[in-house]
Scaffold this motif. Structure first.
Motif, PDB file in Angstrom:
ATOM      1  N   UNK A 192      -1.324  82.555 -16.837  1.00 21.41           N
ATOM      2  CA  UNK A 192      -2.373  83.498 -17.224  1.00 21.41           C
ATOM      3  C   UNK A 192      -3.348  82.874 -18.207  1.00 21.41           C
ATOM      4  N   UNK A 193      -2.837  82.094 -19.157  1.00 16.78           N
ATOM      5  CA  UNK A 193      -3.721  81.468 -20.149  1.00 16.78           C
ATOM      6  C   UNK A 193      -4.669  80.472 -19.476  1.00 16.78           C
ATOM      7  N   UNK A 194      -4.193  79.749 -18.463  1.00 17.95           N
ATOM      8  CA  UNK A 194      -5.057  78.844 -17.710  1.00 17.95           C
ATOM      9  C   UNK A 194      -6.141  79.607 -16.973  1.00 17.95           C
ATOM     10  N   UNK A 195      -5.745  80.741 -16.365  1.00 18.17           N
ATOM     11  CA  UNK A 195      -6.727  81.571 -15.666  1.00 18.17           C
ATOM     12  C   UNK A 195      -7.750  82.114 -16.659  1.00 18.17           C
ATOM     13  N   UNK A 196      -7.262  82.572 -17.819  1.00 22.63           N
ATOM     14  CA  UNK A 196      -8.159  83.112 -18.838  1.00 22.63           C
ATOM     15  C   UNK A 196      -9.125  82.047 -19.352  1.00 22.63           C
ATOM     16  N   UNK A 197      -8.617  80.836 -19.560  1.00 20.02           N
ATOM     17  CA  UNK A 197      -9.487  79.738 -20.004  1.00 20.02           C
ATOM     18  C   UNK A 197     -10.572  79.467 -18.960  1.00 20.02           C
ATOM     19  N   UNK A 198     -10.174  79.349 -17.690  1.00 26.08           N
ATOM     20  CA  UNK A 198     -11.144  79.105 -16.619  1.00 26.08           C
ATOM     21  C   UNK A 198     -12.155  80.247 -16.514  1.00 26.08           C
ATOM     22  N   UNK A 199     -11.683  81.479 -16.695  1.00 25.29           N
ATOM     23  CA  UNK A 199     -12.565  82.645 -16.609  1.00 25.29           C
ATOM     24  C   UNK A 199     -13.581  82.639 -17.744  1.00 25.29           C
ATOM     25  N   UNK A 200     -13.116  82.413 -18.972  1.00 17.38           N
ATOM     26  CA  UNK A 200     -14.016  82.436 -20.122  1.00 17.38           C
ATOM     27  C   UNK A 200     -14.928  81.210 -20.183  1.00 17.38           C
ATOM     28  N   UNK A 201     -14.497  80.093 -19.580  1.00 11.03           N
ATOM     29  CA  UNK A 201     -15.316  78.883 -19.554  1.00 11.03           C
ATOM     30  C   UNK A 201     -16.251  78.863 -18.340  1.00 11.03           C
ATOM     31  N   UNK A 202     -16.246  79.923 -17.556  1.00 11.56           N
ATOM     32  CA  UNK A 202     -17.101  80.062 -16.368  1.00 11.56           C
ATOM     33  C   UNK A 202     -16.862  78.956 -15.347  1.00 11.56           C
ATOM     34  N   UNK A 203     -15.607  78.550 -15.187  1.00 12.27           N
ATOM     35  CA  UNK A 203     -15.290  77.556 -14.161  1.00 12.27           C
ATOM     36  C   UNK A 203     -15.239  78.189 -12.780  1.00 12.27           C
ATOM     37  N   UNK A 204     -14.873  79.427 -12.728  1.00  6.18           N
ATOM     38  CA  UNK A 204     -14.849  80.151 -11.464  1.00  6.18           C
ATOM     39  C   UNK A 204     -15.861  81.290 -11.585  1.00  6.18           C
ATOM     40  N   UNK A 205     -16.851  81.269 -10.719  1.00 10.79           N
ATOM     41  CA  UNK A 205     -17.911  82.277 -10.784  1.00 10.79           C
ATOM     42  C   UNK A 205     -17.561  83.468  -9.887  1.00 10.79           C
ATOM     43  N   UNK A 206     -17.756  84.665 -10.403  1.00 10.11           N
ATOM     44  CA  UNK A 206     -17.452  85.885  -9.667  1.00 10.11           C
ATOM     45  C   UNK A 206     -18.669  86.464  -8.959  1.00 10.11           C
ATOM     46  N   UNK A 207     -19.852  85.984  -9.306  1.00 10.30           N
ATOM     47  CA  UNK A 207     -21.086  86.559  -8.779  1.00 10.30           C
ATOM     48  C   UNK A 207     -21.108  86.517  -7.254  1.00 10.30           C
ATOM     49  N   UNK A 208     -20.673  85.426  -6.691  1.00 12.95           N
ATOM     50  CA  UNK A 208     -20.725  85.280  -5.233  1.00 12.95           C
ATOM     51  C   UNK A 208     -19.851  86.326  -4.541  1.00 12.95           C
ATOM     52  N   UNK A 209     -18.632  86.487  -5.013  1.00  8.30           N
ATOM     53  CA  UNK A 209     -17.727  87.468  -4.405  1.00  8.30           C
ATOM     54  C   UNK A 209     -18.261  88.887  -4.595  1.00  8.30           C
ATOM     55  N   UNK A 210     -18.777  89.174  -5.778  1.00  8.92           N
ATOM     56  CA  UNK A 210     -19.318  90.513  -6.046  1.00  8.92           C
ATOM     57  C   UNK A 210     -20.521  90.787  -5.145  1.00  8.92           C
ATOM     58  N   UNK A 211     -21.396  89.788  -4.980  1.00  7.25           N
ATOM     59  CA  UNK A 211     -22.556  89.968  -4.094  1.00  7.25           C
ATOM     60  C   UNK A 211     -22.135  90.232  -2.651  1.00  7.25           C
TER      61      UNK A 211
END
Length: 189
Positions: free
Chosen positions: A46-65
Motif C-alpha cells: 500500500x505504501x508503494x501504491x501511495x507513493x506512486x499515486x502522490x508522485x503522479x507516476x500513474x495518471x488517472x486522467x486517462x481512465x476517468x476520461x
C-alpha cells in the motif's frame, strides 16, 4: 471554540484558516519526508501504491476520461432513441452527430495525454533512466535506430582521429595502412 451554524456545521472563518494552515504544513512535510527521490522504489504494498499515486507516476486522467466518454455516449444514444419518437430526423442527428462530436473531443483529449506520456518516456530513454513504468503508456513510440545512432554518436566521447592519407598521384583518400591506392593503384610510400 468553533461556533455551530443552524445546520450543525462549523461556520467560523477561523476554522477554515486552521484547516488551511494544517494542510500547508502537512503538504510540505509529506513532500519533503515521503516524496523525496531517495524513497523511489523503497516502499512496497500500500505504501508503494501511495507513493506512486502522490508522485503522479500513474495518471488517472486517462481512465476517468474513458469512463466519462462511455457514460456520455450511452446518454447521447439513449437521448437520440427517445428523440426518434418525437422527430425522426432529430433523433438520428443526435445519435450520429453528437456521438461523432463527442468521440472527436475525447480522442483529442486522449491524444494530448498520449503525447505527454510518450514525451516523458522518450526523455527517460534518452537520459538512460529506468523505464519500468513504460507499461502504463497507451501507445509506445519506437525510436528509429538511425536516430538513436545519431544521438549516441553526437553524445559519445570523441576519439582521436587517425591521420588522413592521400594518394600522391590522384589525391584519393586512403587508409593509413594501405600499400596501394584503391583508385589508381599507385604504391603508397
Amino acid at each position: 471554540m468553533f461556533e455551530r451554524s443552524y445546520y450543525g456545521g462549523v461556520s467560523n472563518a477561523g476554522a477554515i484558516g486552521v484547516c488551511f494552515l494544517v494542510a500547508i504544513i502537512g503538504g510540505i512535510l509529506l513532500y519533503f519526508l515521503f516524496l523525496t527521490p531517495k524513497n523511489d522504489k523503497k516502499f512496497t504494498g500500500f505504501m508503494g501504491w501511495l507513493y506512486d499515486f502522490l508522485a503522479f507516476k500513474k495518471l488517472l486522467v486517462e481512465a476517468i476520461l474513458k469512463v466519462i466518454y462511455l457514460i456520455s455516449a450511452c446518454f447521447i444514444t439513449l437521448l437520440g432513441i427517445v428523440s426518434l419518437f418525437d422527430s425522426f430526423v432529430l433523433g438520428i442527428a443526435i445519435i450520429v452527430l453528437w456521438n461523432i462530436i463527442l468521440r472527436i473531443s475525447y480522442e483529442f483529449l486522449l491524444v494530448l495525454i498520449i503525447i505527454c506520456k510518450n514525451t516523458s518516456e522518450i526523455n527517460k530513454k534518452i537520459s538512460g533512466k529506468d523505464t519500468s513504468e513504460a507499461d502504463m503508456f497507451v501507445s509506445q513510440v519506437e525510436i528509429p535506430k538511425s536516430v538513436v545512432e545519431q544521438f549516441t554518436a553526437k553524445t559519445s566521447p570523441t576519439t582521436t582521429a587517425e591521420p588522413e592519407v592521400f594518394c600522391k598521384s590522384c589525391g584519393q583518400k586512403m587508409k593509413i595502412d594501405s600499400t596501394f591506392c584503391p583508385n589508381c593503384g599507385q604504391k603508397n610510400e
